[in-house]
Design a protein around this motif. Structure first.
Motif, PDB file in Angstrom:
ATOM      1  N   LYS A   1       0.856  -1.206   0.000  1.00 41.52           N
ATOM      2  CA  LYS A   1       0.000   0.000   0.000  1.00 41.52           C
ATOM      3  C   LYS A   1       0.886   1.248   0.000  1.00 41.52           C
ATOM      4  N   ASN A   2       1.908   1.253   0.831  1.00 45.43           N
ATOM      5  CA  ASN A   2       2.831   2.403   0.831  1.00 45.43           C
ATOM      6  C   ASN A   2       3.501   2.558  -0.530  1.00 45.43           C
ATOM      7  N   ALA A   3       3.898   1.413  -1.110  1.00 44.44           N
ATOM      8  CA  ALA A   3       4.564   1.461  -2.421  1.00 44.44           C
ATOM      9  C   ALA A   3       3.617   2.055  -3.458  1.00 44.44           C
TER      10      ALA A   3
ATOM     11  N   GLU B   1       9.647  -3.570  -3.666  1.00 48.00           N
ATOM     12  CA  GLU B   1      10.375  -2.430  -4.244  1.00 48.00           C
ATOM     13  C   GLU B   1       9.411  -1.572  -5.061  1.00 48.00           C
ATOM     14  N   ASP B   2       9.586  -0.266  -5.000  1.00 48.60           N
ATOM     15  CA  ASP B   2       8.777   0.587  -5.882  1.00 48.60           C
ATOM     16  C   ASP B   2       9.657   1.650  -6.529  1.00 48.60           C
ATOM     17  N   ASN B   3       9.141   2.219  -7.613  1.00 45.93           N
ATOM     18  CA  ASN B   3       9.901   3.256  -8.335  1.00 45.93           C
ATOM     19  C   ASN B   3       9.295   4.630  -8.065  1.00 45.93           C
TER      20      ASN B   3
ATOM     21  N   HIS C   1      14.544  13.053   6.194  1.00 40.36           N
ATOM     22  CA  HIS C   1      14.260  13.376   7.599  1.00 40.36           C
ATOM     23  C   HIS C   1      13.300  12.388   8.251  1.00 40.36           C
ATOM     24  N   LEU C   2      12.551  11.670   7.407  1.00 40.40           N
ATOM     25  CA  LEU C   2      11.547  10.744   7.945  1.00 40.40           C
ATOM     26  C   LEU C   2      12.154   9.395   8.328  1.00 40.40           C
ATOM     27  N   ARG C   3      13.271   9.055   7.664  1.00 34.75           N
ATOM     28  CA  ARG C   3      13.767   7.673   7.749  1.00 34.75           C
ATOM     29  C   ARG C   3      14.054   7.167   9.157  1.00 34.75           C
TER      30      ARG C   3
ATOM     31  N   PHE D   1       2.311   6.765  14.210  1.00 36.46           N
ATOM     32  CA  PHE D   1       1.805   8.125  13.949  1.00 36.46           C
ATOM     33  C   PHE D   1       2.777   9.005  13.166  1.00 36.46           C
ATOM     34  N   VAL D   2       3.799   8.402  12.570  1.00 34.57           N
ATOM     35  CA  VAL D   2       4.683   9.189  11.710  1.00 34.57           C
ATOM     36  C   VAL D   2       4.140   9.095  10.292  1.00 34.57           C
ATOM     37  N   THR D   3       3.705  10.218   9.755  1.00 35.15           N
ATOM     38  CA  THR D   3       3.135  10.220   8.409  1.00 35.15           C
ATOM     39  C   THR D   3       3.308  11.600   7.797  1.00 35.15           C
ATOM     40  N   ILE D   4       3.416  11.644   6.471  1.00 35.48           N
ATOM     41  CA  ILE D   4       3.370  12.958   5.828  1.00 35.48           C
ATOM     42  C   ILE D   4       2.264  12.945   4.787  1.00 35.48           C
ATOM     43  N   LYS D   5       1.384  11.936   4.896  1.00 30.55           N
ATOM     44  CA  LYS D   5       0.310  11.834   3.904  1.00 30.55           C
ATOM     45  C   LYS D   5      -0.941  12.518   4.430  1.00 30.55           C
ATOM     46  N   VAL D   6      -1.648  13.177   3.523  1.00 22.35           N
ATOM     47  CA  VAL D   6      -2.949  13.734   3.902  1.00 22.35           C
ATOM     48  C   VAL D   6      -3.856  12.536   4.185  1.00 22.35           C
TER      49      VAL D   6
ATOM     50  N   GLY E   1      -3.198  10.174   6.178  1.00 23.26           N
ATOM     51  CA  GLY E   1      -2.415   9.020   6.646  1.00 23.26           C
ATOM     52  C   GLY E   1      -2.514   8.919   8.159  1.00 23.26           C
ATOM     53  N   LYS E   2      -2.393   7.681   8.653  1.00 27.66           N
ATOM     54  CA  LYS E   2      -2.473   7.491  10.099  1.00 27.66           C
ATOM     55  C   LYS E   2      -1.097   7.199  10.702  1.00 27.66           C
ATOM     56  N   GLY E   3      -0.139   6.884   9.841  1.00 25.40           N
ATOM     57  CA  GLY E   3       1.179   6.521  10.358  1.00 25.40           C
ATOM     58  C   GLY E   3       1.136   5.224  11.146  1.00 25.40           C
ATOM     59  N   ARG E   4       0.214   4.354  10.738  1.00 26.10           N
ATOM     60  CA  ARG E   4       0.024   3.110  11.457  1.00 26.10           C
ATOM     61  C   ARG E   4       0.720   1.959  10.730  1.00 26.10           C
ATOM     62  N   GLY E   5       0.812   2.114   9.402  1.00 23.69           N
ATOM     63  CA  GLY E   5       1.251   1.003   8.552  1.00 23.69           C
ATOM     64  C   GLY E   5       2.594   0.414   8.947  1.00 23.69           C
ATOM     65  N   LEU E   6       3.630   1.251   8.985  1.00 26.69           N
ATOM     66  CA  LEU E   6       4.973   0.720   9.233  1.00 26.69           C
ATOM     67  C   LEU E   6       5.162   0.322  10.696  1.00 26.69           C
ATOM     68  N   ALA E   7       4.429   0.971  11.616  1.00 24.09           N
ATOM     69  CA  ALA E   7       4.521   0.558  13.022  1.00 24.09           C
ATOM     70  C   ALA E   7       3.992  -0.867  13.169  1.00 24.09           C
TER      71      ALA E   7
HETATM   72  N1  LIG Z   1       7.432   2.995  -0.290  1.00 20.87           N
HETATM   73  C1  LIG Z   1       7.461   4.244   0.214  1.00 20.87           C
HETATM   74  N2  LIG Z   1       7.859   5.292  -0.552  1.00 20.87           N
HETATM   75  C2  LIG Z   1       7.887   6.559  -0.053  1.00 20.87           C
HETATM   76  N3  LIG Z   1       7.568   6.882   1.225  1.00 20.87           N
HETATM   77  C3  LIG Z   1       7.175   5.885   2.038  1.00 20.87           C
HETATM   78  C4  LIG Z   1       7.106   4.512   1.595  1.00 20.87           C
HETATM   79  N4  LIG Z   1       6.717   3.763   2.652  1.00 20.87           N
HETATM   80  C5  LIG Z   1       6.543   4.604   3.689  1.00 20.87           C
HETATM   81  N5  LIG Z   1       6.811   5.877   3.338  1.00 20.87           N
HETATM   82  C6  LIG Z   1       6.756   7.068   4.202  1.00 20.87           C
HETATM   83  O1  LIG Z   1       6.686   6.652   5.547  1.00 20.87           O
HETATM   84  C7  LIG Z   1       5.547   7.239   6.190  1.00 20.87           C
HETATM   85  C8  LIG Z   1       5.006   6.268   7.203  1.00 20.87           C
HETATM   86  O2  LIG Z   1       4.388   5.155   6.572  1.00 20.87           O
HETATM   87  P1  LIG Z   1       3.199   4.399   7.317  1.00 20.87           P
HETATM   88  O3  LIG Z   1       2.752   3.285   6.437  1.00 20.87           O
HETATM   89  O4  LIG Z   1       3.632   4.070   8.693  1.00 20.87           O
HETATM   90  O5  LIG Z   1       2.079   5.494   7.444  1.00 20.87           O
HETATM   91  P2  LIG Z   1       1.132   6.108   6.314  1.00 20.87           P
HETATM   92  O6  LIG Z   1       1.245   5.281   5.069  1.00 20.87           O
HETATM   93  O7  LIG Z   1       1.439   7.542   6.197  1.00 20.87           O
HETATM   94  O8  LIG Z   1      -0.313   5.935   6.970  1.00 20.87           O
HETATM   95  P3  LIG Z   1      -1.160   4.551   7.096  1.00 20.87           P
HETATM   96  O9  LIG Z   1      -0.262   3.433   6.691  1.00 20.87           O
HETATM   97  O10 LIG Z   1      -1.544   4.472   8.523  1.00 20.87           O
HETATM   98  O11 LIG Z   1      -2.286   4.744   6.153  1.00 20.87           O
HETATM   99  C9  LIG Z   1       4.589   7.583   5.071  1.00 20.87           C
HETATM  100  O12 LIG Z   1       3.778   8.684   5.408  1.00 20.87           O
HETATM  101  C10 LIG Z   1       5.520   7.905   3.906  1.00 20.87           C
HETATM  102  O13 LIG Z   1       5.912   9.258   3.960  1.00 20.87           O
END
Ligand SMILES: Nc1ncnc2c1ncn2[C@@H]1O[C@H](COP(=O)(O)OP(=O)(O)OP(=O)(O)O)[C@@H](O)[C@H]1O
Ligand SMILES: [Mg+2]
Length: 371
Positions: free
Chosen positions: A259-261, A302-304, A311-313, A320-325, A327-333
Protein backbone atom coordinates in the motif's frame (compact mmCIF):
# COMPACT_ATOMS: atom_id res chain seq x y z
CA UNK A 1 50.50 -18.38 -9.07
CA UNK A 2 48.21 -21.12 -7.83
CA UNK A 3 44.98 -20.81 -5.92
CA UNK A 4 46.56 -22.41 -2.86
CA UNK A 5 48.45 -19.25 -2.14
CA UNK A 6 47.27 -18.99 1.42
CA UNK A 7 49.48 -20.82 3.89
CA UNK A 8 51.75 -22.31 1.27
CA UNK A 9 54.64 -23.11 3.57
CA UNK A 10 53.60 -26.55 4.81
CA UNK A 11 50.64 -28.69 3.87
CA UNK A 12 49.46 -28.61 7.47
CA UNK A 13 49.38 -24.84 7.63
CA UNK A 14 47.80 -24.69 4.15
CA UNK A 15 45.01 -26.90 5.42
CA UNK A 16 44.47 -24.75 8.50
CA UNK A 17 44.57 -21.46 6.64
CA UNK A 18 42.24 -22.76 3.93
CA UNK A 19 39.71 -23.95 6.45
CA UNK A 20 39.84 -20.68 8.35
CA UNK A 21 39.42 -18.73 5.14
CA UNK A 22 36.38 -20.78 4.15
CA UNK A 23 34.68 -20.18 7.46
CA UNK A 24 35.00 -16.42 7.24
CA UNK A 25 31.78 -14.56 6.60
CA UNK A 26 33.76 -11.65 5.12
CA UNK A 27 34.62 -11.90 1.43
CA UNK A 28 38.40 -12.42 1.05
CA UNK A 29 40.24 -12.74 -2.26
CA UNK A 30 43.72 -12.54 -3.71
CA UNK A 31 44.54 -10.70 -6.94
CA UNK A 32 47.65 -11.07 -9.07
CA UNK A 33 49.58 -8.29 -10.77
CA UNK A 34 46.95 -8.10 -13.54
CA UNK A 35 44.20 -7.74 -10.95
CA UNK A 36 42.94 -11.22 -11.84
CA UNK A 37 41.47 -13.39 -9.12
CA UNK A 38 43.85 -16.07 -7.85
CA UNK A 39 42.00 -17.15 -4.75
CA UNK A 40 38.50 -16.54 -3.42
CA UNK A 41 36.68 -17.74 -0.32
CA UNK A 42 33.00 -18.76 -0.41
CA UNK A 43 31.89 -15.37 0.94
CA UNK A 44 33.69 -13.70 -1.97
CA UNK A 45 31.94 -16.06 -4.41
CA UNK A 46 28.65 -14.97 -2.92
CA UNK A 47 29.63 -11.31 -3.02
CA UNK A 48 30.52 -11.44 -6.71
CA UNK A 49 27.60 -13.77 -7.44
CA UNK A 50 29.94 -16.15 -9.27
CA UNK A 51 31.63 -19.46 -8.49
CA UNK A 52 35.35 -19.74 -7.75
CA UNK A 53 35.82 -21.58 -11.05
CA UNK A 54 34.39 -18.71 -13.03
CA UNK A 55 36.18 -16.07 -10.98
CA UNK A 56 39.74 -17.42 -10.93
CA UNK A 57 41.76 -15.91 -13.76
CA UNK A 58 39.25 -13.17 -14.51
CA UNK A 59 39.92 -9.53 -13.81
CA UNK A 60 38.09 -7.88 -10.96
CA UNK A 61 37.30 -4.90 -13.20
CA UNK A 62 34.89 -7.19 -15.14
CA UNK A 63 32.69 -7.29 -12.05
CA UNK A 64 32.77 -3.68 -10.93
CA UNK A 65 31.63 -0.35 -12.26
CA UNK A 66 34.50 1.31 -14.16
CA UNK A 67 34.80 4.12 -11.62
CA UNK A 68 34.58 1.81 -8.61
CA UNK A 69 36.44 3.15 -5.57
CA UNK A 70 37.63 -0.42 -4.92
CA UNK A 71 39.69 -0.32 -8.14
CA UNK A 72 41.07 3.07 -7.11
CA UNK A 73 42.07 1.67 -3.70
CA UNK A 74 43.84 -1.27 -5.33
CA UNK A 75 45.76 1.12 -7.61
CA UNK A 76 46.59 3.26 -4.61
CA UNK A 77 47.95 0.26 -2.71
CA UNK A 78 50.11 -0.73 -5.67
CA UNK A 79 51.45 2.82 -5.96
CA UNK A 80 52.35 3.11 -2.28
CA UNK A 81 53.17 -0.53 -1.59
CA UNK A 82 51.50 -0.39 1.80
CA UNK A 83 48.26 -1.62 3.34
CA UNK A 84 45.15 0.51 2.82
CA UNK A 85 41.94 0.39 4.85
CA UNK A 86 38.91 2.40 3.94
CA UNK A 87 35.54 2.54 5.69
CA UNK A 88 32.05 2.87 4.27
CA UNK A 89 32.87 2.50 0.60
CA UNK A 90 30.04 2.04 -1.90
CA UNK A 91 30.85 -0.91 -4.17
CA UNK A 92 28.54 -1.50 -7.08
CA UNK A 93 28.44 -3.56 -10.21
CA UNK A 94 25.90 -4.89 -12.69
CA UNK A 95 25.94 -8.38 -11.15
CA UNK A 96 26.68 -7.69 -7.53
CA UNK A 97 24.34 -4.78 -6.80
CA UNK A 98 25.03 -1.98 -4.35
CA UNK A 99 26.99 -2.72 -1.16
CA UNK A 100 28.38 -0.57 1.58
CA UNK A 101 31.63 -2.09 2.80
CA UNK A 102 34.84 -1.43 4.64
CA UNK A 103 37.85 -2.54 2.60
CA UNK A 104 41.34 -3.74 3.52
CA UNK A 105 43.88 -4.06 0.71
CA UNK A 106 47.08 -5.75 1.87
CA UNK A 107 50.17 -6.63 -0.22
CA UNK A 108 51.27 -10.27 -0.14
CA UNK A 109 54.93 -9.81 0.72
CA UNK A 110 55.88 -13.35 -0.32
CA UNK A 111 54.45 -13.01 -3.83
CA UNK A 112 55.41 -9.88 -5.72
CA UNK A 113 52.47 -8.06 -7.29
CA UNK A 114 49.89 -10.07 -5.35
CA UNK A 115 47.48 -8.55 -2.89
CA UNK A 116 44.72 -9.65 -0.54
CA UNK A 117 41.42 -7.80 -0.33
CA UNK A 118 39.00 -8.22 2.57
CA UNK A 119 35.54 -6.70 2.50
CA UNK A 120 33.50 -6.14 5.63
CA UNK A 121 29.86 -5.68 4.80
CA UNK A 122 28.24 -3.22 7.12
CA UNK A 123 24.83 -4.64 6.62
CA UNK A 124 24.80 -7.42 9.22
CA UNK A 125 25.81 -5.17 12.09
CA UNK A 126 23.33 -2.64 10.82
CA UNK A 127 20.61 -5.20 10.46
CA UNK A 128 20.97 -6.13 14.09
CA UNK A 129 21.10 -2.50 15.05
CA UNK A 130 18.01 -1.62 13.09
CA UNK A 131 16.28 -4.73 14.29
CA UNK A 132 16.69 -3.51 17.85
CA UNK A 133 15.52 -0.03 16.88
CA UNK A 134 12.41 -1.39 15.26
CA UNK A 135 11.68 -3.66 18.14
CA UNK A 136 11.99 -0.56 20.31
CA UNK A 137 9.44 1.16 18.09
CA UNK A 138 7.14 -1.82 18.38
CA UNK A 139 7.56 -1.83 22.15
CA UNK A 140 6.63 1.82 22.48
CA UNK A 141 3.49 1.14 20.44
CA UNK A 142 2.73 -1.82 22.67
CA UNK A 143 3.02 0.17 25.86
CA UNK A 144 1.02 3.07 24.51
CA UNK A 145 -1.76 0.92 23.12
CA UNK A 146 -2.24 -1.09 26.27
CA UNK A 147 -2.28 2.03 28.44
CA UNK A 148 -4.77 3.80 26.20
CA UNK A 149 -7.01 0.77 25.93
CA UNK A 150 -7.05 0.39 29.68
CA UNK A 151 -7.64 4.05 30.40
CA UNK A 152 -10.30 4.63 27.78
CA UNK A 153 -12.48 1.55 27.86
CA UNK A 154 -13.79 1.98 31.42
CA UNK A 155 -14.96 5.59 31.14
CA UNK A 156 -16.42 4.79 27.73
CA UNK A 157 -18.62 2.07 29.12
CA UNK A 158 -19.65 4.56 31.84
CA UNK A 159 -20.61 7.13 29.20
CA UNK A 160 -22.56 4.55 27.23
CA UNK A 161 -24.41 3.37 30.35
CA UNK A 162 -25.31 6.94 31.31
CA UNK A 163 -26.63 7.66 27.80
CA UNK A 164 -28.80 4.55 27.95
CA UNK A 165 -30.24 5.69 31.30
CA UNK A 166 -31.05 9.12 29.87
CA UNK A 167 -32.69 7.46 26.89
CA UNK A 168 -35.46 6.03 29.10
CA UNK A 169 -37.10 9.41 29.73
CA UNK A 170 -35.82 11.22 26.68
CA UNK A 171 -37.98 13.06 24.18
CA UNK A 172 -37.63 12.08 20.53
CA UNK A 173 -35.09 14.80 19.61
CA UNK A 174 -33.04 14.03 22.76
CA UNK A 175 -33.19 10.35 21.94
CA UNK A 176 -31.42 11.05 18.64
CA UNK A 177 -28.60 12.58 20.69
CA UNK A 178 -28.33 9.70 23.18
CA UNK A 179 -28.25 7.31 20.21
CA UNK A 180 -25.44 9.33 18.76
CA UNK A 181 -23.51 9.06 22.04
CA UNK A 182 -23.99 5.28 22.11
CA UNK A 183 -22.98 4.84 18.47
CA UNK A 184 -19.91 6.99 18.82
CA UNK A 185 -18.76 5.27 22.01
CA UNK A 186 -19.23 1.91 20.25
CA UNK A 187 -17.12 3.17 17.39
CA UNK A 188 -14.34 4.28 19.74
CA UNK A 189 -14.40 0.92 21.53
CA UNK A 190 -14.05 -0.77 18.16
CA UNK A 191 -11.07 1.44 17.30
CA UNK A 192 -9.47 0.60 20.63
CA UNK A 193 -10.01 -3.10 20.05
CA UNK A 194 -8.23 -2.74 16.76
CA UNK A 195 -5.41 -0.82 18.38
CA UNK A 196 -5.10 -3.40 21.12
CA UNK A 197 -3.58 -5.67 18.55
CA UNK A 198 -0.37 -3.72 19.18
CA UNK A 199 -0.42 -4.45 22.87
CA UNK A 200 -0.90 -8.16 22.36
CA UNK A 201 2.52 -9.56 23.06
CA UNK A 202 1.51 -13.17 23.37
CA UNK A 203 3.54 -15.39 21.07
CA UNK A 204 1.81 -15.64 17.71
CA UNK A 205 0.62 -18.92 16.28
CA UNK A 206 3.02 -19.96 13.55
CA UNK A 207 3.26 -22.75 11.04
CA UNK A 208 4.77 -23.33 7.61
CA UNK A 209 3.34 -20.71 5.25
CA UNK A 210 3.90 -20.54 1.51
CA UNK A 211 5.06 -16.97 1.16
CA UNK A 212 4.34 -16.91 -2.58
CA UNK A 213 0.67 -17.61 -1.93
CA UNK A 214 0.68 -14.77 0.61
CA UNK A 215 2.26 -12.39 -1.90
CA UNK A 216 -0.13 -13.50 -4.66
CA UNK A 217 -3.05 -12.81 -2.36
CA UNK A 218 -1.67 -9.39 -1.45
CA UNK A 219 -1.11 -8.55 -5.10
CA UNK A 220 -4.68 -9.52 -6.02
CA UNK A 221 -6.11 -7.46 -3.17
CA UNK A 222 -3.92 -4.52 -4.11
CA UNK A 223 -4.75 -4.69 -7.82
CA UNK A 224 -8.44 -4.65 -7.18
CA UNK A 225 -8.20 -1.87 -4.60
CA UNK A 226 -5.58 0.73 -3.81
CA UNK A 227 -3.05 -0.23 -6.47
CA UNK A 228 -5.04 -0.11 -9.69
CA UNK A 229 -2.96 1.05 -12.65
CA UNK A 230 0.29 -0.04 -11.04
CA UNK A 231 2.42 -2.68 -12.73
CA UNK A 232 3.39 -5.65 -10.60
CA UNK A 233 6.55 -7.67 -11.19
CA UNK A 234 7.06 -10.92 -9.35
CA UNK A 235 10.55 -12.39 -9.09
CA UNK A 236 10.13 -15.49 -6.99
CA UNK A 237 12.55 -18.25 -6.11
CA UNK A 238 10.27 -21.26 -6.54
CA UNK A 239 12.52 -23.47 -4.40
CA UNK A 240 12.07 -21.26 -1.34
CA UNK A 241 11.04 -23.25 1.74
CA UNK A 242 7.93 -22.17 3.69
CA UNK A 243 8.13 -19.32 6.17
CA UNK A 244 7.58 -20.11 9.82
CA UNK A 245 4.82 -17.59 10.21
CA UNK A 246 1.25 -16.57 10.71
CA UNK A 247 -0.53 -16.29 7.38
CA UNK A 248 -2.97 -13.55 8.34
CA UNK A 249 -0.29 -11.39 9.90
CA UNK A 250 2.04 -11.92 6.93
CA UNK A 251 -0.75 -10.78 4.60
CA UNK A 252 -1.22 -7.69 6.74
CA UNK A 253 2.53 -7.03 6.76
CA UNK A 254 2.96 -7.17 2.99
CA UNK A 255 -0.34 -5.42 2.34
CA UNK A 256 0.92 -2.44 4.33
CA UNK A 257 4.22 -2.38 2.44
CA UNK A 258 2.52 -2.70 -0.95
CA UNK A 259 0.00 0.00 0.00
CA UNK A 260 2.83 2.40 0.83
CA UNK A 261 4.56 1.46 -2.42
CA UNK A 262 1.37 2.14 -4.38
CA UNK A 263 0.81 5.44 -2.60
CA UNK A 264 4.36 6.55 -3.42
CA UNK A 265 3.88 5.98 -7.15
CA UNK A 266 1.68 7.59 -9.77
CA UNK A 267 -1.08 5.65 -11.54
CA UNK A 268 0.12 4.46 -14.92
CA UNK A 269 3.77 4.89 -13.96
CA UNK A 270 4.19 2.90 -10.78
CA UNK A 271 5.95 -0.45 -10.78
CA UNK A 272 5.91 -2.58 -7.66
CA UNK A 273 8.33 -5.49 -7.60
CA UNK A 274 7.84 -8.37 -5.22
CA UNK A 275 10.74 -10.76 -4.92
CA UNK A 276 11.89 -13.67 -2.80
CA UNK A 277 15.31 -15.20 -2.37
CA UNK A 278 17.21 -17.47 -0.02
CA UNK A 279 20.24 -15.97 1.67
CA UNK A 280 22.66 -17.72 3.95
CA UNK A 281 24.21 -16.65 7.14
CA UNK A 282 21.91 -14.08 8.75
CA UNK A 283 21.22 -15.09 12.33
CA UNK A 284 19.48 -13.13 15.03
CA UNK A 285 18.49 -13.61 18.61
CA UNK A 286 14.92 -14.80 18.90
CA UNK A 287 12.38 -12.45 20.47
CA UNK A 288 12.65 -12.77 24.19
CA UNK A 289 16.40 -13.45 23.97
CA UNK A 290 18.10 -16.80 24.36
CA UNK A 291 18.42 -18.85 21.22
CA UNK A 292 19.53 -17.54 17.87
CA UNK A 293 17.49 -18.13 14.76
CA UNK A 294 18.37 -18.03 11.13
CA UNK A 295 16.35 -15.62 9.00
CA UNK A 296 17.29 -16.87 5.54
CA UNK A 297 14.10 -16.02 3.65
CA UNK A 298 14.39 -12.61 2.05
CA UNK A 299 11.24 -10.98 0.73
CA UNK A 300 11.53 -7.55 -0.84
CA UNK A 301 8.94 -4.99 -1.86
CA UNK A 302 10.37 -2.43 -4.24
CA UNK A 303 8.78 0.59 -5.88
CA UNK A 304 9.90 3.26 -8.34
CA UNK A 305 8.12 6.04 -6.50
CA UNK A 306 9.08 9.26 -4.81
CA UNK A 307 11.44 7.76 -2.23
CA UNK A 308 11.25 8.34 1.51
CA UNK A 309 12.29 11.82 2.60
CA UNK A 310 15.61 11.74 4.44
CA UNK A 311 14.26 13.38 7.60
CA UNK A 312 11.55 10.74 7.95
CA UNK A 313 13.77 7.67 7.75
CA UNK A 314 15.00 7.43 11.34
CA UNK A 315 11.40 7.56 12.63
CA UNK A 316 9.31 5.98 9.94
CA UNK A 317 8.67 2.79 11.93
CA UNK A 318 7.36 4.79 14.88
CA UNK A 319 3.59 5.03 15.23
CA UNK A 320 1.81 8.12 13.95
CA UNK A 321 4.68 9.19 11.71
CA UNK A 322 3.13 10.22 8.41
CA UNK A 323 3.37 12.96 5.83
CA UNK A 324 0.31 11.83 3.90
CA UNK A 325 -2.95 13.73 3.90
CA UNK A 326 -5.29 11.37 5.71
CA UNK A 327 -2.42 9.02 6.65
CA UNK A 328 -2.47 7.49 10.10
CA UNK A 329 1.18 6.52 10.36
CA UNK A 330 0.02 3.11 11.46
CA UNK A 331 1.25 1.00 8.55
CA UNK A 332 4.97 0.72 9.23
CA UNK A 333 4.52 0.56 13.02
CA UNK A 334 2.35 -2.50 12.51
CA UNK A 335 4.86 -3.88 10.01
CA UNK A 336 7.65 -3.53 12.61
CA UNK A 337 5.48 -5.26 15.20
CA UNK A 338 4.62 -8.18 12.92
CA UNK A 339 8.21 -8.64 11.74
CA UNK A 340 9.38 -8.54 15.37
CA UNK A 341 6.78 -11.09 16.43
CA UNK A 342 8.13 -13.40 13.73
CA UNK A 343 11.68 -12.97 15.00
CA UNK A 344 12.58 -11.37 11.67
CA UNK A 345 14.29 -8.22 10.50
CA UNK A 346 13.21 -5.43 8.22
CA UNK A 347 15.41 -2.88 6.59
CA UNK A 348 14.91 -0.22 4.02
CA UNK A 349 16.95 1.60 1.42
CA UNK A 350 15.43 4.51 -0.39
CA UNK A 351 16.29 6.98 -3.09
CA UNK A 352 14.00 8.69 -5.59
CA UNK A 353 12.63 6.06 -8.00
CA UNK A 354 13.90 3.16 -5.92
CA UNK A 355 12.65 2.27 -2.46
CA UNK A 356 13.22 -1.25 -1.20
CA UNK A 357 11.85 -2.78 1.98
CA UNK A 358 13.64 -6.07 2.73
CA UNK A 359 12.03 -8.45 5.18
CA UNK A 360 14.05 -11.38 6.49
CA UNK A 361 12.09 -14.24 7.99
CA UNK A 362 12.79 -17.65 9.51
CA UNK A 363 12.09 -20.81 7.51
CA UNK A 364 9.93 -23.70 8.68
CA UNK A 365 11.00 -27.31 8.44
CA UNK A 366 8.45 -29.93 7.46
CA UNK A 367 7.79 -30.61 11.11
CA UNK A 368 6.95 -26.94 11.55
CA UNK A 369 10.04 -26.19 13.61
CA UNK A 370 12.50 -23.45 13.05
CA UNK A 371 15.55 -24.30 11.00
N1 LIG B 1 7.43 3.00 -0.29
C1 LIG B 1 7.46 4.24 0.21
N2 LIG B 1 7.86 5.29 -0.55
C2 LIG B 1 7.89 6.56 -0.05
N3 LIG B 1 7.57 6.88 1.23
C3 LIG B 1 7.17 5.89 2.04
C4 LIG B 1 7.11 4.51 1.59
N4 LIG B 1 6.72 3.76 2.65
C5 LIG B 1 6.54 4.60 3.69
N5 LIG B 1 6.81 5.88 3.34
C6 LIG B 1 6.76 7.07 4.20
O1 LIG B 1 6.69 6.65 5.55
C7 LIG B 1 5.55 7.24 6.19
C8 LIG B 1 5.01 6.27 7.20
O2 LIG B 1 4.39 5.15 6.57
P1 LIG B 1 3.20 4.40 7.32
O3 LIG B 1 2.75 3.28 6.44
O4 LIG B 1 3.63 4.07 8.69
O5 LIG B 1 2.08 5.49 7.44
P2 LIG B 1 1.13 6.11 6.31
O6 LIG B 1 1.24 5.28 5.07
O7 LIG B 1 1.44 7.54 6.20
O8 LIG B 1 -0.31 5.93 6.97
P3 LIG B 1 -1.16 4.55 7.10
O9 LIG B 1 -0.26 3.43 6.69
O10 LIG B 1 -1.54 4.47 8.52
O11 LIG B 1 -2.29 4.74 6.15
C9 LIG B 1 4.59 7.58 5.07
O12 LIG B 1 3.78 8.68 5.41
C10 LIG B 1 5.52 7.91 3.91
O13 LIG B 1 5.91 9.26 3.96
MG1 LIG C 1 1.02 3.22 5.09
Amino acid sequence: MPSRLVGERTSKSALTAGIVLNTMSAPVFVLDDFNSFQLVNPAAEQFFAASAVSLIGRRISDFLAADSPLLALIDQMRATGSTISEYDVAVDGPRIGPHLVSIDVVPVIEAHGYLTVTLHERSIAEKIDRQLTHRGAARSVTAMASMLAHELKNPLSGIRGAAQLLERDATAPDMALTRLICEETDRIVMLIDRMEMFSDDRPIERRGVNIHQVLEHVRRLAESGFATRRRFLELYDPSLPPVLGNRDLLIQLFLNLVKNAAEATAPGEGTITLSTRYQHGVRLSAPGGGSRVQVPLLVTVEDNGSGIPEHLRPHMFDPFVTIKVGGKGRGLALVAKIVGDHGGVIECTSEPRRTVFSVMLPAATEAGDET
